[in-house]
Motif scaffolding. Structure first.
Motif, PDB file in Angstrom:
ATOM      1  N   TRP A 154      -4.235 -70.873  76.953  1.00  0.00           N
ATOM      2  CA  TRP A 154      -4.092 -69.513  77.485  1.00  0.00           C
ATOM      3  C   TRP A 154      -3.301 -69.512  78.796  1.00  0.00           C
ATOM      4  O   TRP A 154      -2.740 -68.491  79.189  1.00  0.00           O
ATOM      5  N   LYS A 155      -3.216 -70.665  79.447  1.00  0.00           N
ATOM      6  CA  LYS A 155      -2.387 -70.797  80.655  1.00  0.00           C
ATOM      7  C   LYS A 155      -0.928 -70.478  80.334  1.00  0.00           C
ATOM      8  O   LYS A 155      -0.195 -69.984  81.184  1.00  0.00           O
ATOM      9  N   TYR A 156      -0.519 -70.748  79.109  1.00  0.00           N
ATOM     10  CA  TYR A 156       0.880 -70.595  78.690  1.00  0.00           C
ATOM     11  C   TYR A 156       1.122 -69.312  77.892  1.00  0.00           C
ATOM     12  O   TYR A 156       2.245 -68.856  77.774  1.00  0.00           O
ATOM     13  N   GLN A 157       0.083 -68.775  77.316  1.00  0.00           N
ATOM     14  CA  GLN A 157       0.215 -67.686  76.352  1.00  0.00           C
ATOM     15  C   GLN A 157      -0.087 -66.331  76.983  1.00  0.00           C
ATOM     16  O   GLN A 157      -0.792 -66.256  77.995  1.00  0.00           O
ATOM     17  N   LYS A 158       0.455 -65.292  76.353  1.00  0.00           N
ATOM     18  CA  LYS A 158       0.106 -63.925  76.735  1.00  0.00           C
ATOM     19  C   LYS A 158       0.005 -63.110  75.456  1.00  0.00           C
ATOM     20  O   LYS A 158       0.724 -63.361  74.483  1.00  0.00           O
ATOM     21  N   PRO A 159      -0.889 -62.135  75.433  1.00  0.00           N
ATOM     22  CA  PRO A 159      -1.065 -61.360  74.202  1.00  0.00           C
ATOM     23  C   PRO A 159       0.119 -60.445  73.946  1.00  0.00           C
ATOM     24  O   PRO A 159       0.820 -60.024  74.870  1.00  0.00           O
ATOM     25  N   LEU A 160       0.348 -60.153  72.693  1.00  0.00           N
ATOM     26  CA  LEU A 160       1.323 -59.131  72.341  1.00  0.00           C
ATOM     27  C   LEU A 160       0.806 -57.794  72.866  1.00  0.00           C
ATOM     28  O   LEU A 160      -0.401 -57.575  72.947  1.00  0.00           O
ATOM     29  N   SER A 161       1.711 -56.897  73.195  1.00  0.00           N
ATOM     30  CA  SER A 161       1.303 -55.630  73.811  1.00  0.00           C
ATOM     31  C   SER A 161       0.391 -54.804  72.900  1.00  0.00           C
ATOM     32  O   SER A 161      -0.390 -53.999  73.381  1.00  0.00           O
ATOM     33  N   TRP A 162       0.459 -55.013  71.599  1.00  0.00           N
ATOM     34  CA  TRP A 162      -0.359 -54.244  70.661  1.00  0.00           C
ATOM     35  C   TRP A 162      -1.608 -54.997  70.195  1.00  0.00           C
ATOM     36  O   TRP A 162      -2.362 -54.507  69.368  1.00  0.00           O
ATOM     37  N   ALA A 163      -1.842 -56.171  70.762  1.00  0.00           N
ATOM     38  CA  ALA A 163      -3.022 -56.959  70.383  1.00  0.00           C
ATOM     39  C   ALA A 163      -4.294 -56.258  70.867  1.00  0.00           C
ATOM     40  O   ALA A 163      -4.312 -55.612  71.917  1.00  0.00           O
ATOM     41  N   ARG A 164      -5.346 -56.401  70.067  1.00  0.00           N
ATOM     42  CA  ARG A 164      -6.650 -55.889  70.490  1.00  0.00           C
ATOM     43  C   ARG A 164      -7.167 -56.738  71.655  1.00  0.00           C
ATOM     44  O   ARG A 164      -6.744 -57.879  71.834  1.00  0.00           O
ATOM     45  N   HIS A 165      -8.085 -56.196  72.418  1.00  0.00           N
ATOM     46  CA  HIS A 165      -8.660 -56.921  73.545  1.00  0.00           C
ATOM     47  C   HIS A 165      -9.218 -58.274  73.074  1.00  0.00           C
ATOM     48  O   HIS A 165      -9.992 -58.323  72.113  1.00  0.00           O
ATOM     49  N   GLY A 166      -8.805 -59.346  73.712  1.00  0.00           N
ATOM     50  CA  GLY A 166      -9.276 -60.679  73.376  1.00  0.00           C
ATOM     51  C   GLY A 166      -8.557 -61.333  72.204  1.00  0.00           C
ATOM     52  O   GLY A 166      -8.824 -62.491  71.892  1.00  0.00           O
ATOM     53  N   GLU A 167      -7.657 -60.622  71.547  1.00  0.00           N
ATOM     54  CA  GLU A 167      -6.946 -61.165  70.393  1.00  0.00           C
ATOM     55  C   GLU A 167      -5.741 -61.968  70.878  1.00  0.00           C
ATOM     56  O   GLU A 167      -4.958 -61.492  71.682  1.00  0.00           O
ATOM     57  N   LYS A 168      -5.626 -63.188  70.370  1.00  0.00           N
ATOM     58  CA  LYS A 168      -4.489 -64.024  70.720  1.00  0.00           C
ATOM     59  C   LYS A 168      -3.435 -63.937  69.618  1.00  0.00           C
ATOM     60  O   LYS A 168      -2.471 -63.201  69.724  1.00  0.00           O
ATOM     61  N   TRP A 169      -3.614 -64.708  68.581  1.00  0.00           N
ATOM     62  CA  TRP A 169      -2.662 -64.730  67.475  1.00  0.00           C
ATOM     63  C   TRP A 169      -2.859 -63.473  66.623  1.00  0.00           C
ATOM     64  O   TRP A 169      -3.927 -63.264  66.058  1.00  0.00           O
ATOM     65  N   VAL A 170      -1.842 -62.651  66.535  1.00  0.00           N
ATOM     66  CA  VAL A 170      -1.914 -61.402  65.787  1.00  0.00           C
ATOM     67  C   VAL A 170      -1.383 -61.642  64.366  1.00  0.00           C
ATOM     68  O   VAL A 170      -0.278 -62.166  64.201  1.00  0.00           O
ATOM     69  N   PRO A 171      -2.166 -61.266  63.356  1.00  0.00           N
ATOM     70  CA  PRO A 171      -1.699 -61.461  61.977  1.00  0.00           C
ATOM     71  C   PRO A 171      -0.418 -60.674  61.709  1.00  0.00           C
ATOM     72  O   PRO A 171      -0.250 -59.551  62.183  1.00  0.00           O
ATOM     73  N   MET A 172       0.474 -61.300  60.954  1.00  0.00           N
ATOM     74  CA  MET A 172       1.716 -60.650  60.549  1.00  0.00           C
ATOM     75  C   MET A 172       1.584 -60.250  59.079  1.00  0.00           C
ATOM     76  O   MET A 172       0.873 -60.898  58.312  1.00  0.00           O
ATOM     77  N   ARG A 173       2.283 -59.197  58.705  1.00  0.00           N
ATOM     78  CA  ARG A 173       2.261 -58.696  57.328  1.00  0.00           C
ATOM     79  C   ARG A 173       3.614 -58.997  56.692  1.00  0.00           C
ATOM     80  O   ARG A 173       4.658 -58.682  57.253  1.00  0.00           O
TER      81      ARG A 173
END
Length: 124
Positions: free
Chosen positions: A87-106
């Motif tokens: 998490w030191k390196y990562q940031k959530p996508l702007s549309w990610a739910r609170h606490g969600e890291k990897w967002v599923p793609m369709r």
């Protein structure tokens, strides 16, 4: 074998991005993390990067469950430590739910599915 895809961003910092990539070189990912992935039915995991955008592609066993993997990760001290460090390196996508890291793609296109129409066309 099902395939799942996820997206996540990295912090837009060349030094942090280089460090993140170093952690993902062969021999650098903690063995406990690799074992956790394999023991839950993840048969292959690949991360692709363009600038600060990551795409994670998982090939999983037919009986793979994201919910079961998440529940196991939530009580695995080594996975928690790894994810905290990442998490030191990562940031959530702007549309990610609170606490969600990897967002599923369709999936929106498949060459094989597009070719499977049963209709044969010839150019005029």
């Amino acid at each position: 074998m099902p395939r799942l895809c996820f997206a996540l961003d990295l912090k837009d910092d060349p030094e942090l991005i280089a460090e993140y990539e170093r952690w993902h070189r062969a021999g650098q990912v903690w063995p406990d993390i690799l074992q956790s992935l394999r023991s839950h039915g993840i048969e292959e995991a690949e991360i692709f990067r363009t600038h600060d955008r990551l795409v994670l592609v998982l090939q999983v066993a037919d009986d793979f469950s994201l919910d079961e993997k998440a529940a196991s990760d939530a009580v695995n001290e080594r996975v928690i430590a790894w994810e905290t460090m990442m998490w030191k390196y990562q940031k959530p996508l702007s549309w990610a739910r609170h606490g969600e890291k990897w967002v599923p793609m369709r999936r929106i296109f498949s060459l094989n599915a597009a070719s499977d129409t049963g209709v044969v066309t010839k150019p005029d």
